[in-house]
Design a protein around this motif. Structure first.
Motif, short mmCIF file in Angstrom:
data_model
loop_
_atom_site.label_atom_id
_atom_site.label_comp_id
_atom_site.label_asym_id
_atom_site.label_seq_id
_atom_site.Cartn_x
_atom_site.Cartn_y
_atom_site.Cartn_z
N MET A 1 0.82 -1.13 -0.03
CA MET A 1 -0.01 0.13 0.03
C MET A 1 0.96 1.38 0.00
SD MET A 1 -1.39 0.41 3.92
CE MET A 1 -0.57 -0.56 5.20
N HIS A 2 0.37 2.36 -0.36
CA HIS A 2 1.24 3.63 -0.52
C HIS A 2 0.64 4.15 1.06
CE1 HIS A 2 3.07 7.23 -2.04
NE2 HIS A 2 2.06 7.99 -1.23
N LEU A 3 1.87 4.48 1.86
CA LEU A 3 1.65 4.92 3.14
C LEU A 3 2.46 6.12 3.39
CD1 LEU A 3 0.74 3.52 5.82
CD2 LEU A 3 3.22 2.80 6.19
N LYS A 4 1.79 7.22 3.99
CA LYS A 4 2.31 8.37 4.35
C LYS A 4 2.72 8.41 5.82
CE LYS A 4 -0.11 11.11 0.91
NZ LYS A 4 -1.12 11.95 0.67
N VAL A 5 3.95 8.16 5.97
CA VAL A 5 4.54 8.11 7.63
C VAL A 5 5.09 9.34 7.75
CG1 VAL A 5 6.19 6.96 8.65
CG2 VAL A 5 5.13 5.78 6.83
N LEU A 6 4.67 9.83 9.15
CA LEU A 6 5.30 10.88 9.81
C LEU A 6 5.83 10.51 11.12
CD1 LEU A 6 5.73 13.93 10.13
CD2 LEU A 6 3.45 13.99 11.15
N ILE A 7 7.53 10.82 11.05
CA ILE A 7 8.17 10.42 12.23
C ILE A 7 8.38 11.80 12.93
CG2 ILE A 7 10.33 9.63 12.96
CD1 ILE A 7 10.08 7.79 10.15
N LEU A 8 8.15 11.63 14.32
CA LEU A 8 8.40 12.93 15.31
C LEU A 8 9.76 12.57 15.73
CD1 LEU A 8 4.82 13.16 16.61
CD2 LEU A 8 5.58 14.06 14.61
N ARG B 1 -13.32 6.68 17.17
CA ARG B 1 -14.71 6.34 16.70
C ARG B 1 -14.63 6.23 15.05
NH1 ARG B 1 -18.88 9.96 20.20
NH2 ARG B 1 -17.63 9.75 22.28
N VAL B 2 -13.82 6.90 14.70
CA VAL B 2 -13.52 6.91 12.98
C VAL B 2 -12.73 5.78 12.63
CG1 VAL B 2 -12.90 8.25 11.11
CG2 VAL B 2 -13.97 9.39 13.16
N GLU B 3 -13.19 4.91 11.68
CA GLU B 3 -12.22 3.50 11.29
C GLU B 3 -10.94 4.49 11.00
OE1 GLU B 3 -11.60 -0.19 10.78
OE2 GLU B 3 -13.35 0.89 11.75
N PRO B 4 -9.91 3.80 11.24
CA PRO B 4 -8.42 4.43 10.70
C PRO B 4 -8.18 4.16 9.46
CG PRO B 4 -8.39 2.22 12.11
CD PRO B 4 -9.65 2.58 12.23
N LYS B 5 -7.59 5.20 8.82
CA LYS B 5 -7.34 5.15 7.46
C LYS B 5 -6.69 4.12 6.75
CE LYS B 5 -5.85 9.51 6.25
NZ LYS B 5 -4.86 10.82 6.38
N VAL B 6 -5.68 3.61 7.80
CA VAL B 6 -5.09 2.31 7.33
C VAL B 6 -5.03 1.18 8.30
CG1 VAL B 6 -3.21 3.60 5.91
CG2 VAL B 6 -2.90 3.45 8.31
N ASP B 7 -4.84 0.01 8.11
CA ASP B 7 -4.78 -1.05 9.06
C ASP B 7 -3.42 -0.69 9.90
OD1 ASP B 7 -3.81 -3.34 10.52
OD2 ASP B 7 -5.26 -4.38 9.29
N PRO B 8 -3.65 -0.40 11.43
CA PRO B 8 -2.63 0.14 12.13
C PRO B 8 -1.46 -0.93 12.31
CG PRO B 8 -4.56 0.35 13.20
CD PRO B 8 -4.96 -0.57 12.28
N LEU B 9 -1.68 -2.09 12.44
CA LEU B 9 -0.52 -3.11 12.46
C LEU B 9 0.24 -3.52 11.11
CD1 LEU B 9 0.52 -5.00 14.29
CD2 LEU B 9 -1.03 -6.51 13.88
N LYS B 10 -0.43 -3.33 9.93
CA LYS B 10 -0.03 -3.66 8.66
C LYS B 10 0.69 -2.39 8.54
CE LYS B 10 -3.08 -6.65 6.25
NZ LYS B 10 -4.29 -6.58 5.84
N ALA B 11 0.26 -1.05 8.77
CA ALA B 11 1.21 -0.09 8.32
C ALA B 11 2.35 0.22 9.28
CB ALA B 11 0.15 1.20 8.75
#
Ligand code: NAD
Length: 402
Positions: A1-8, A174-184
């Motif tokens: 999947m195309h994934l937008k990752v932000l690292i802090l 309460r809103v479905e996550p944009k991506v599957d957290p574990l897969k992401a």
């Protein structure tokens, strides 16, 4: 999947996560650092260089990740919008400013990951994000996936070791996550460590082990110190004695009792992720421990702990003295044990050993958290105890008010 990752962040872990994630072309990687001119320096360093991560693979071969993260910035309005996952890879004392910076730009469905979030990470988020927290999925781990260090700022870092397994806990918004957290998170980390998630998010706060291992061992070694310099810094784990191991085990037992009390009050809460320190140690370090005959021997014979020593300062006249200003007390008490103690207070679990260590530690760092058996000291504002945010019920610390 195309994934937008932000690292802090901009330290060891942020370098490694940015480098690994950017080495997969499916990941679009941004880094947000709010610390001094770190973002500008890192950006500049990458103008003339790739980001190189050195590591040794399972066959003993020297390997590298070579990549270039897409954006390094100190501007949240550029970094945050559109992100699928936002990963905290920065020490806990610096988190509040990141939550504040994220808040105006957060979108429902975003997944925020603590790597580690450390104890009380979600309490701080619920407080600062307020209503915005409703739409966010929180995913906390209780460590970093690697042992790592920057070798040349912005350009190069060493991954000294990869964890094999990396377990966290998820609280869906309460809103479905944009991506599957574990897969992401797995896609952003590559094949190792293998990620998993189970249990309630609160379990990660309760099992943030630095929070109680470091202060317990410091207390064990130094609570009756006579103030005279010692010849050398004692080994932190290999030098552990039976009394200190027993204290650490008792503190961990108190934390397990807190989890049991919570589950007794609400059978729907799964805190099976809160384990005793001897089980956590076996889960994390099974292959590193030479002698599993007792908890003391496990701690003394864990190869991952070899050579680690107590923090000390050198004395002019010779010898060394304990450094009580090191993070083992200054961070791990306010961002660790005090959080656990605050939760215990809410569910009515006595914690005599935790109390003893906080009382000793707060004196040494010149702070006041626990007074007359309550988390009401004048310095609770610098902690992440639930009381600091006005959370005084089980529902509040579970985020059920959101
Ligand atoms: P680090 O020490 O490299 O973090 C330094 C970064 O923190 C700086 O680059 C800056 O971005 C930020 N920072 C420092 N002081 C700040 C301040 N006063 N205000 C705002 N920001 C500031 O951290 P790390 O080694 O990447 O570790 C991240 C987390 O992972 C920590 O909680 C650490 O305990 C944990 N951890 C690290 C390792 C490791 O091997 N590095 C292993 C296990 C767990």
């Amino acid at each position: 999947m195309h994934l937008k990752v932000l690292i802090l962040g901009g330290g060891n872990g942020a370098h490694v996560h940015a480098g690994i994630a950017a080495s997969n072309p499916d990941n679009e990687v941004r880094v947000l650092s709010l610390f001094q001119d770190e973002a500008e320096r890192w950006s500049k360093a990458l103008e003339s260089s790739d980001l190189v991560l050195d590591y040794t693979d399972v066959d003993g071969k020297e390997q590298q990740f070579v990549s270039k993260p897409g954006l390094i910035t100190n501007d949240p309005k550029v970094a945050v919008p559109g992100s699928d996952i936002i990963v905290f890879v920065v020490p806990a004392f610096a988190h509040a400013q990141y939550w504040e910076a994220l808040k105006p730009h957060m979108e429902p469905g975003m997944v925020v990951i603590g790597m580690p979030g450390a104890a009380g990470w979600e309490f701080q988020a619920y407080d600062i994000l307020g209503d915005k927290a409703k739409g966010i999925t929180f995913f906390n781990f209780n460590s970093l996936p690697w042992t790592c260090r920057v070798t040349e700022f912005g350009k190069r870092a060493d991954i000294v070791g990869f964890k094999e397994h990396f377990v966290g806990a998820i609280r869906k918004g309460r809103v479905e996550p944009k991506v599957d957290p574990l897969k992401a998170i797995q896609q952003s980390l590559g094949p190792l460590p293998v990620c998993a998630a189970y249990g309630d998010l609160l379990g990660m706060t309760l099992t943030y082990t630095n929070a109680f291992i470091h202060p317990s061992i410091m207390y064990g070694r130094w609570h009756d110190w006579d103030g005279k310099p010692v010849s050398e810094s004692p080994l932190f784990y290999q030098g552990l004695d039976q009394t200190s191991a027993d204290l650490l085990s008792s503190v961990s037992g108190e934390i397990v009792a807190i989890a049991k009390a919570i589950c007794a009050k609400n059978a729907d809460i799964d805190l099976s992720n809160v384990k005793h320190i001897s089980d956590i140690t076996l889960d994390f370090y099974a292959d590193d421990i030479e002698d599993k005959s007792s908890f003391l021997r496990m701690m003394q014979s864990n190869k991952a702990y070899e050579g680690l020593r107590h923090p000390v300062t050198n004395n002019e006249g010779g010898g060394v003295s304990p450094n009580f200003k090191f993070r083992y007390l200054c961070e791990d008490v306010p961002f660790g044990l005090v959080v656990h103690r605050g939760i215990a207070e809410i569910v009515g679990v006595p914690t005599p050993n935790i109390d003893k260590i906080i009382t000793w530690g707060q004196g040494l760092i010149g702070k006041e958290f626990l007074v007359d058996g309550k988390i009401t000291g004048k310095d609770i504002g610098m902690t992440r105890a639930p009381q600091r945010y006005g959370f005084t019920t089980l529902d509040a610390i579970l985020g059920d008010h959101l």
